[in-house]
Design a protein around this motif. Structure first.
Motif, PDB file in Angstrom:
ATOM      1  N   LEU A 123       0.835  -1.202   0.000  1.00 29.37           N
ATOM      2  CA  LEU A 123       0.000   0.000   0.000  1.00 29.37           C
ATOM      3  C   LEU A 123       0.874   1.257   0.000  1.00 29.37           C
ATOM      4  CD1 LEU A 123      -2.609   1.639   0.282  1.00 29.37           C
ATOM      5  CD2 LEU A 123      -2.518   1.218   2.749  1.00 29.37           C
ATOM      6  N   LEU A 124       1.911   1.258   0.805  1.00 29.17           N
ATOM      7  CA  LEU A 124       2.798   2.414   0.866  1.00 29.17           C
ATOM      8  C   LEU A 124       3.474   2.640  -0.480  1.00 29.17           C
ATOM      9  CD1 LEU A 124       3.596   4.458   3.018  1.00 29.17           C
ATOM     10  CD2 LEU A 124       5.603   3.064   3.523  1.00 29.17           C
ATOM     11  N   GLY A 125       3.846   1.549  -1.155  1.00 30.40           N
ATOM     12  CA  GLY A 125       4.447   1.671  -2.483  1.00 30.40           C
ATOM     13  C   GLY A 125       3.475   2.239  -3.501  1.00 30.40           C
ATOM     14  N   VAL A 126       2.220   1.805  -3.429  1.00 27.01           N
ATOM     15  CA  VAL A 126       1.198   2.352  -4.334  1.00 27.01           C
ATOM     16  C   VAL A 126       0.984   3.835  -4.057  1.00 27.01           C
ATOM     17  CG1 VAL A 126      -1.262   2.274  -4.925  1.00 27.01           C
ATOM     18  CG2 VAL A 126       0.031   0.149  -4.726  1.00 27.01           C
ATOM     19  N   ALA A 127       1.004   4.211  -2.777  1.00 30.02           N
ATOM     20  CA  ALA A 127       0.847   5.620  -2.422  1.00 30.02           C
ATOM     21  C   ALA A 127       1.977   6.461  -3.006  1.00 30.02           C
ATOM     22  CB  ALA A 127       0.801   5.778  -0.901  1.00 30.02           C
ATOM     23  N   ARG A 128       3.206   5.955  -2.949  1.00 33.16           N
ATOM     24  CA  ARG A 128       4.322   6.683  -3.545  1.00 33.16           C
ATOM     25  C   ARG A 128       4.204   6.732  -5.057  1.00 33.16           C
ATOM     26  NH1 ARG A 128       8.691   7.915  -0.274  1.00 33.16           N
ATOM     27  NH2 ARG A 128       9.241   9.175  -2.095  1.00 33.16           N
ATOM     28  N   PHE A 129       3.728   5.638  -5.647  1.00 34.53           N
ATOM     29  CA  PHE A 129       3.558   5.575  -7.101  1.00 34.53           C
ATOM     30  C   PHE A 129       2.523   6.590  -7.575  1.00 34.53           C
ATOM     31  CE2 PHE A 129       1.360   3.828 -10.839  1.00 34.53           C
ATOM     32  CZ  PHE A 129       2.423   3.695 -11.709  1.00 34.53           C
ATOM     33  N   THR A 130       1.435   6.728  -6.815  1.00 31.18           N
ATOM     34  CA  THR A 130       0.364   7.654  -7.188  1.00 31.18           C
ATOM     35  C   THR A 130       0.552   9.037  -6.569  1.00 31.18           C
ATOM     36  OG1 THR A 130      -0.993   6.875  -5.339  1.00 31.18           O
ATOM     37  CG2 THR A 130      -1.316   5.810  -7.473  1.00 31.18           C
ATOM     38  N   GLN A 131       1.676   9.228  -5.858  1.00 31.47           N
ATOM     39  CA  GLN A 131       1.988  10.513  -5.212  1.00 31.47           C
ATOM     40  C   GLN A 131       0.873  10.945  -4.271  1.00 31.47           C
ATOM     41  OE1 GLN A 131       2.827  13.090  -8.570  1.00 31.47           O
ATOM     42  NE2 GLN A 131       4.877  12.254  -8.836  1.00 31.47           N
ATOM     43  N   THR A 132       0.465   9.984  -3.425  1.00 34.55           N
ATOM     44  CA  THR A 132      -0.590  10.213  -2.440  1.00 34.55           C
ATOM     45  C   THR A 132      -0.001  10.107  -1.033  1.00 34.55           C
ATOM     46  OG1 THR A 132      -2.204   9.202  -3.942  1.00 34.55           O
ATOM     47  CG2 THR A 132      -2.853   9.450  -1.634  1.00 34.55           C
ATOM     48  N   THR A 133      -0.455  10.968  -0.132  1.00 31.75           N
ATOM     49  CA  THR A 133      -0.016  10.918   1.257  1.00 31.75           C
ATOM     50  C   THR A 133      -1.039  10.150   2.075  1.00 31.75           C
ATOM     51  OG1 THR A 133       1.112  13.054   1.053  1.00 31.75           O
ATOM     52  CG2 THR A 133       0.630  12.271   3.272  1.00 31.75           C
ATOM     53  N   LEU A 134      -0.583   9.101   2.762  1.00 31.66           N
ATOM     54  CA  LEU A 134      -1.475   8.294   3.583  1.00 31.66           C
ATOM     55  C   LEU A 134      -1.621   8.907   4.970  1.00 31.66           C
ATOM     56  CD1 LEU A 134      -0.288   4.658   2.759  1.00 31.66           C
ATOM     57  CD2 LEU A 134      -2.389   5.764   1.985  1.00 31.66           C
ATOM     58  N   SER A 135      -2.812   8.756   5.538  1.00 35.36           N
ATOM     59  CA  SER A 135      -3.044   9.209   6.896  1.00 35.36           C
ATOM     60  C   SER A 135      -2.236   8.363   7.875  1.00 35.36           C
ATOM     61  CB  SER A 135      -4.536   9.108   7.222  1.00 35.36           C
ATOM     62  OG  SER A 135      -4.760   9.265   8.599  1.00 35.36           O
ATOM     63  N   LYS A 136      -1.849   8.977   8.989  1.00 36.85           N
ATOM     64  CA  LYS A 136      -1.106   8.248  10.027  1.00 36.85           C
ATOM     65  C   LYS A 136      -1.965   7.168  10.668  1.00 36.85           C
ATOM     66  CE  LYS A 136       2.047  12.042  11.138  1.00 36.85           C
ATOM     67  NZ  LYS A 136       2.538  12.970  12.191  1.00 36.85           N
ATOM     68  N   ASN A 137      -3.274   7.232  10.460  1.00 33.16           N
ATOM     69  CA  ASN A 137      -4.156   6.205  11.022  1.00 33.16           C
ATOM     70  C   ASN A 137      -3.855   4.817  10.481  1.00 33.16           C
ATOM     71  OD1 ASN A 137      -5.536   8.118  12.547  1.00 33.16           O
ATOM     72  ND2 ASN A 137      -7.061   8.501  10.949  1.00 33.16           N
ATOM     73  N   TRP A 138      -3.213   4.759   9.319  1.00 31.79           N
ATOM     74  CA  TRP A 138      -2.893   3.452   8.752  1.00 31.79           C
ATOM     75  C   TRP A 138      -1.859   2.701   9.593  1.00 31.79           C
ATOM     76  CZ3 TRP A 138      -5.672   1.023   5.210  1.00 31.79           C
ATOM     77  CH2 TRP A 138      -6.544   1.784   4.443  1.00 31.79           C
ATOM     78  N   TYR A 139      -1.121   3.417  10.434  1.00 37.73           N
ATOM     79  CA  TYR A 139      -0.150   2.754  11.315  1.00 37.73           C
ATOM     80  C   TYR A 139      -0.850   2.035  12.468  1.00 37.73           C
ATOM     81  CZ  TYR A 139       3.520   5.307   8.866  1.00 37.73           C
ATOM     82  OH  TYR A 139       4.377   5.791   7.908  1.00 37.73           O
ATOM     83  N   LEU A 140      -2.127   2.357  12.703  1.00 36.01           N
ATOM     84  CA  LEU A 140      -2.868   1.683  13.775  1.00 36.01           C
ATOM     85  C   LEU A 140      -3.080   0.211  13.492  1.00 36.01           C
ATOM     86  CD1 LEU A 140      -5.590   4.393  14.548  1.00 36.01           C
ATOM     87  CD2 LEU A 140      -3.528   3.865  15.869  1.00 36.01           C
ATOM     88  N   ILE A 141      -2.883  -0.181  12.233  1.00 35.85           N
ATOM     89  CA  ILE A 141      -3.023  -1.598  11.880  1.00 35.85           C
ATOM     90  C   ILE A 141      -2.097  -2.460  12.725  1.00 35.85           C
ATOM     91  CG2 ILE A 141      -2.437  -3.249  10.043  1.00 35.85           C
ATOM     92  CD1 ILE A 141      -3.817  -1.411   8.089  1.00 35.85           C
ATOM     93  N   PHE A 142      -0.906  -1.955  12.985  1.00 35.90           N
ATOM     94  CA  PHE A 142       0.050  -2.735  13.766  1.00 35.90           C
ATOM     95  C   PHE A 142      -0.389  -2.823  15.230  1.00 35.90           C
ATOM     96  CE2 PHE A 142       2.471  -0.896  10.218  1.00 35.90           C
ATOM     97  CZ  PHE A 142       2.868  -2.074   9.609  1.00 35.90           C
ATOM     98  N   ALA A 143      -1.023  -1.767  15.736  1.00 35.97           N
ATOM     99  CA  ALA A 143      -1.537  -1.808  17.098  1.00 35.97           C
ATOM    100  C   ALA A 143      -2.654  -2.843  17.215  1.00 35.97           C
ATOM    101  CB  ALA A 143      -2.038  -0.424  17.507  1.00 35.97           C
ATOM    102  N   LEU A 144      -3.507  -2.903  16.186  1.00 40.26           N
ATOM    103  CA  LEU A 144      -4.575  -3.890  16.188  1.00 40.26           C
ATOM    104  C   LEU A 144      -4.010  -5.301  16.181  1.00 40.26           C
ATOM    105  CD1 LEU A 144      -7.008  -2.229  13.607  1.00 40.26           C
ATOM    106  CD2 LEU A 144      -7.295  -2.364  16.087  1.00 40.26           C
ATOM    107  N   TRP A 145      -2.950  -5.496  15.408  1.00 39.11           N
ATOM    108  CA  TRP A 145      -2.360  -6.840  15.357  1.00 39.11           C
ATOM    109  C   TRP A 145      -1.726  -7.222  16.697  1.00 39.11           C
ATOM    110  CZ3 TRP A 145      -3.178 -10.713  12.336  1.00 39.11           C
ATOM    111  CH2 TRP A 145      -2.337 -11.819  12.381  1.00 39.11           C
ATOM    112  N   LEU A 146      -1.083  -6.253  17.355  1.00 39.39           N
ATOM    113  CA  LEU A 146      -0.489  -6.528  18.663  1.00 39.39           C
ATOM    114  C   LEU A 146      -1.559  -6.938  19.671  1.00 39.39           C
ATOM    115  CD1 LEU A 146       2.119  -3.618  18.940  1.00 39.39           C
ATOM    116  CD2 LEU A 146       2.623  -6.060  18.802  1.00 39.39           C
ATOM    117  N   GLY A 147      -2.766  -6.394  19.497  1.00 40.07           N
ATOM    118  CA  GLY A 147      -3.851  -6.727  20.410  1.00 40.07           C
ATOM    119  C   GLY A 147      -4.243  -8.192  20.381  1.00 40.07           C
ATOM    120  N   LEU A 148      -3.917  -8.880  19.295  1.00 35.04           N
ATOM    121  CA  LEU A 148      -4.252 -10.307  19.201  1.00 35.04           C
ATOM    122  C   LEU A 148      -3.474 -11.150  20.208  1.00 35.04           C
ATOM    123  CD1 LEU A 148      -4.502 -10.750  15.332  1.00 35.04           C
ATOM    124  CD2 LEU A 148      -6.367 -10.536  16.970  1.00 35.04           C
ATOM    125  N   LEU A 149      -2.364 -10.604  20.727  1.00 31.31           N
ATOM    126  CA  LEU A 149      -1.598 -11.336  21.743  1.00 31.31           C
ATOM    127  C   LEU A 149      -2.394 -11.492  23.044  1.00 31.31           C
ATOM    128  CD1 LEU A 149       2.052  -9.954  21.442  1.00 31.31           C
ATOM    129  CD2 LEU A 149       1.289 -12.289  21.019  1.00 31.31           C
TER     130      LEU A 149
END
Length: 392
Positions: free
Chosen positions: A79-105
Motif C-alpha cells: 500500500l505504501l508503495g502504491v501511495a508513492r507511485f500515485t503521489q498520495t499521502t497516507l493518513s497516520k491512522n494506517w499505522y494503527l493496523i500494527f496496534a490492532l495486530w499486537l492486540g491479538l496477543l
C-alpha cells in the motif's frame, strides 16, 4: 510433487524472494521509491513464510502470530508503495493496523483462537488491498496497462481475503493454523503463490511504463525551461500546419531577449537561467490552446499560434513583452533595458517545411532588432504585406 502446505510455503518463499530481488534490481536502475517498498514487501513475505515453517516444530508464537504479522506488514508496504507511485499521502491512522495486530496477543488460548486470528489477518489485508486498488483508480487521467492490471489484481486479492474472512466465521468451518488444517488455509496458500507472481509482474510493468514516459519526455523537452526542444517542435508543428487554411491562418513567432548578455555578465549565468525560466513560464501561462512553444537554444524561442490573426498576434506579443520587461526590470538592474524582440510570419497556406517559416520569422526578427529592439515585426504573407509594430 504434492501441493501440501509445506511444499506451498517453500514455493512461496522462493517466489517472494525472487520477486524481491527482481524489484530490487529494478529499483537500483531507476531509483523509484515505490519499487523499493514493493521489493521490501516481497522480502517480508519471504521471511514470514520461512517463519511459518516453524509451526511444524511446535514454535507457534513465531510460526503463527509473528509470521502472519509479517504478512500484514508486507501488504502494508505494498500500500505504501502504491501511495508513492500515485503521489498520495497516507493518513497516520494506517499505522494503527500494527496496534490492532499486537492486540491479538491478548486473546486467550481457546479453540476459537485460530478462527479469530485468520479472520483478523484477512480483514486487515483486505482493507490494505482495497485502499491500494482505490489509489490506482484513473483520477481522470490515463494509467499504464501495468498500473491498470495492478489495480484489479490488488482488488481481486483483497476480495479473496474478504471472502476468506467471511467463510472462516461460518459454522462448522475447520481451521487449525498450527497444523495447516482446513480447506480455507489450503486454498489461501495456493492463491498466495499465484498472487505473488501476478502482483510482481504488474508492479514492474507500472514503473517501467512511467520510466519510459519520463525518458520520452526528457528527449522531447528543453531541460532548463521544460518547453519543447527544436526536434519535438518540428515534429508537432508539422501536424499543426496541416490544419492551416484561408479561414484558419496561423503565425510563427521567433523571439529573443534584448541585452541578455548584460544579465549574464553582471549577475552570473544562474541569473540568466532564471530569466529564461521566467520567460518560458510567462509564455506557458498566456499561450492560447492549441499553440506550440519551444526553446531553440540560448535565448531564442519560437511560438506557433493556430487559428489566429494579426490583431491577436499583436495583442499577445504586446502583453508578453510588457510582462517580461516588468519582471526583468524588477529583478535585474542593467544599463540597457532587458526586453523582447519578436519577428513573426502570418500565413494561410502552409509552406514546405517549418524551416522556411523560421527563416521568414528570423528575417523579421532581424528587422525588429535593427529597428530599435523591444518590438514586433509582423510579416503578413496572406496580403503579401508587412508591418512593424513597435513598443507602446
Amino acid at each position: 510433487m504434492a501441493l501440501d502446505p509445506m511444499t506451498m510455503l517453500t514455493m512461496t518463499i522462493a517466489l517472494a524472494a525472487a520477486a524481491a530481488l527482481y524489484l530490487g534490481m529494478e529499483w537500483r536502475a531507476v531509483q523509484a521509491p515505490s519499487l523499493l517498498l514493493w521489493s521490501a514487501g516481497f522480502a517480508t513475505i519471504s521471511i514470514g513464510s520461512t517463519l511459518a515453517l516453524l509451526r511444524g516444530s511446535g514454535i507457534l508464537l513465531i510460526g503463527i502470530w509473528f509470521a502472519n504479522g509479517l504478512l500484514v506488514t508486507a501488504h502494508w508496504l505494498f500500500l505504501l508503495g502504491v501511495a508513492r507511485f500515485t503521489q498520495t499521502t497516507l493518513s497516520k491512522n494506517w499505522y494503527l493496523i500494527f496496534a490492532l495486530w499486537l492486540g491479538l496477543l491478548l486473546l486467550p488460548d481457546q479453540p476459537w483462537w485460530s478462527k479469530v486470528m485468520l479472520v483478523s489477518n484477512s480483514l486487515l489485508v483486505t482493507r490494505l488491498m482495497l485502499k491500494a486498488s482505490w489509489l490506482l483508480r484513473p483520477h481522470g487521467r490515463s494509467l499504464s496497462v501495468g498500473a491498470v492490471q495492478l489495480r484489479y489484481i490488488l482488488l481481486a486479492h483483497g476480495m479473496f481475503y474478504l471472502a476468506k474472512a467471511v467463510t472462516a466465521v461460518m459454522p462448522g468451518t475447520l481451521i487449525d493454523l498450527a497444523a495447516f488444517r482446513g480447506e480455507i488455509i489450503q486454498i489461501s496458500l495456493v492463491e498466495g503463490a499465484m498472487a505473488i507472481m501476478l502482483i510482481a509482474l504488474s508492479m514492474t510493468g507500472s514503473e517501467r511504463y512511467r520510466r519510459e514516459k519520463h525518458i520520452a519526455r526528457l528527449a522531447a523537452r528543453d531541460p532548463l525551461t521544460g518547453l519543447y526542444n527544436r526536434r519535438e517542435f518540428e515534429a508537432r508543428g508539422q501536424r499543426l500546419l496541416d490544419k492551416v487554411t484561408d479561414t484558419r491562418p496561423a503565425a510563427l513567432l521567433l523571439m529573443d531577449i534584448d541585452h541578455f548578455k548584460l544579465v549574464n555578465d553582471l549577475y552570473g549565468h544562474s541569473a540568466g537561467d532564471q530569466l529564461l525560466i521566467t520567460l518560458s513560464e510567462l509564455m506557458r501561462s498566456t499561450l492560447p490552446d492549441g499553440s506550440l512553444a519551444a526553446r531553440l537554444g540560448g535565448d531564442e524561442f519560437v511560438i506557433l499560434l493556430d487559428d489566429t490573426s494579426s490583431e491577436r498576434v499583436l495583442a499577445w506579443s504586446t502583453a508578453l513583452r510588457e510582462a517580461f520587461q516588468a519582471s526583468a526590470l524588477h529583478r535585474f538592474a542593467t544599463p540597457e533595458a532587458v526586453t523582447l524582440s519578436i519577428g513573426a510570419s502570418l500565413f494561410s497556406e502552409a509552406p514546405a517545411s517549418l524551416a522556411v517559416l523560421i527563416e521568414r520569422s528570423d528575417s523579421a526578427l532581424y528587422e525588429s532588432k535593427r529597428g530599435g529592439r523591444n518590438r514586433l515585426r509582423l510579416v503578413d504573407q496572406r496580403a503579401d504585406d508587412s508591418s512593424s509594430l513597435p513598443t507602446q
